[in-house]
Scaffold this motif. Structure first.
Motif, short mmCIF file in Angstrom:
data_model
loop_
_atom_site.label_atom_id
_atom_site.label_comp_id
_atom_site.label_asym_id
_atom_site.label_seq_id
_atom_site.Cartn_x
_atom_site.Cartn_y
_atom_site.Cartn_z
N ALA A 10 0.86 -1.17 0.00
CA ALA A 10 0.00 0.00 0.00
C ALA A 10 0.89 1.23 0.00
N ARG A 14 -1.31 5.49 3.07
CA ARG A 14 -2.38 4.59 3.53
C ARG A 14 -1.92 3.74 4.70
N GLN A 15 -0.66 3.31 4.67
CA GLN A 15 -0.13 2.55 5.79
C GLN A 15 -0.12 3.42 7.05
N GLU A 17 -2.11 5.95 7.72
CA GLU A 17 -3.50 6.12 8.16
C GLU A 17 -3.96 4.90 8.94
N LEU A 18 -3.63 3.72 8.44
CA LEU A 18 -4.00 2.48 9.12
C LEU A 18 -3.31 2.41 10.48
N ALA A 21 -4.96 4.85 12.93
CA ALA A 21 -6.26 4.37 13.39
C ALA A 21 -6.10 3.27 14.44
N THR A 66 -2.66 -8.24 5.06
CA THR A 66 -1.99 -7.20 5.83
C THR A 66 -1.66 -7.74 7.20
N ALA A 95 -8.54 -1.46 11.84
CA ALA A 95 -7.83 -1.65 10.58
C ALA A 95 -8.77 -1.97 9.41
N PRO A 97 -11.59 -0.89 8.02
CA PRO A 97 -12.01 0.11 7.04
C PRO A 97 -10.90 0.57 6.09
N HIS A 98 -9.66 0.29 6.43
CA HIS A 98 -8.52 0.71 5.62
C HIS A 98 -8.05 -0.37 4.66
N LEU A 99 -8.73 -1.50 4.65
CA LEU A 99 -8.33 -2.63 3.81
C LEU A 99 -9.33 -2.86 2.69
#
Length: 115
Positions: A10, A14-15, A17-18, A21, A66, A95, A97-99
């Protein structure tokens, strides 16, 4: 062409952000004294200074996967096992929602200290 031999990484944003979170969700749990950087980071993983690392290894036959690792300190008066289980569940929930839909997720928790 994307096949099982290509990397499924990713973008760093994005990583991050994950990881953010996950860190927020875990730090809010009763019994988590703090997140702490662990002794090592897997190759290819994003590691932040809070003790969260995120890695998107190569895609296998089952699709994207992930891996999230947590290193945390447990507050005195709390059972480490209970806190670790709660942290794992909170990290999974944060996690998802980020996948991508259907992506596999593995969360590992290492208790590094009792505070």
């Amino acid at each position: 062409m994307n096949d099982a031999r290509t990397s499924d990484t990713a973008p760093p944003a994005r990583q991050e952000e994950l990881a953010d979170a996950v860190a927020r969700a875990v730090e809010a749990l009763p019994g988590v004294a703090s997140l702490r950087p662990g002794p090592g980071t897997p190759p290819g993983a994003l590691r932040d200074d809070r003790g969260v690392h995120v890695r998107h290894p190569r895609t296998g036959p089952g699709g994207p996967h992930t891996r999230v690792g947590l290193h945390l300190a447990v507050s005195r008066g709390h059972r480490a096992l209970d806190v670790a289980r709660a942290a794992r569940a909170a990290a999974e929930t944060a996690a998802r929602p980020h996948l991508a839909p259907g992506a596999a997720l593995t969360v590992s928790v290492t208790v590094t200290a009792l505070d």
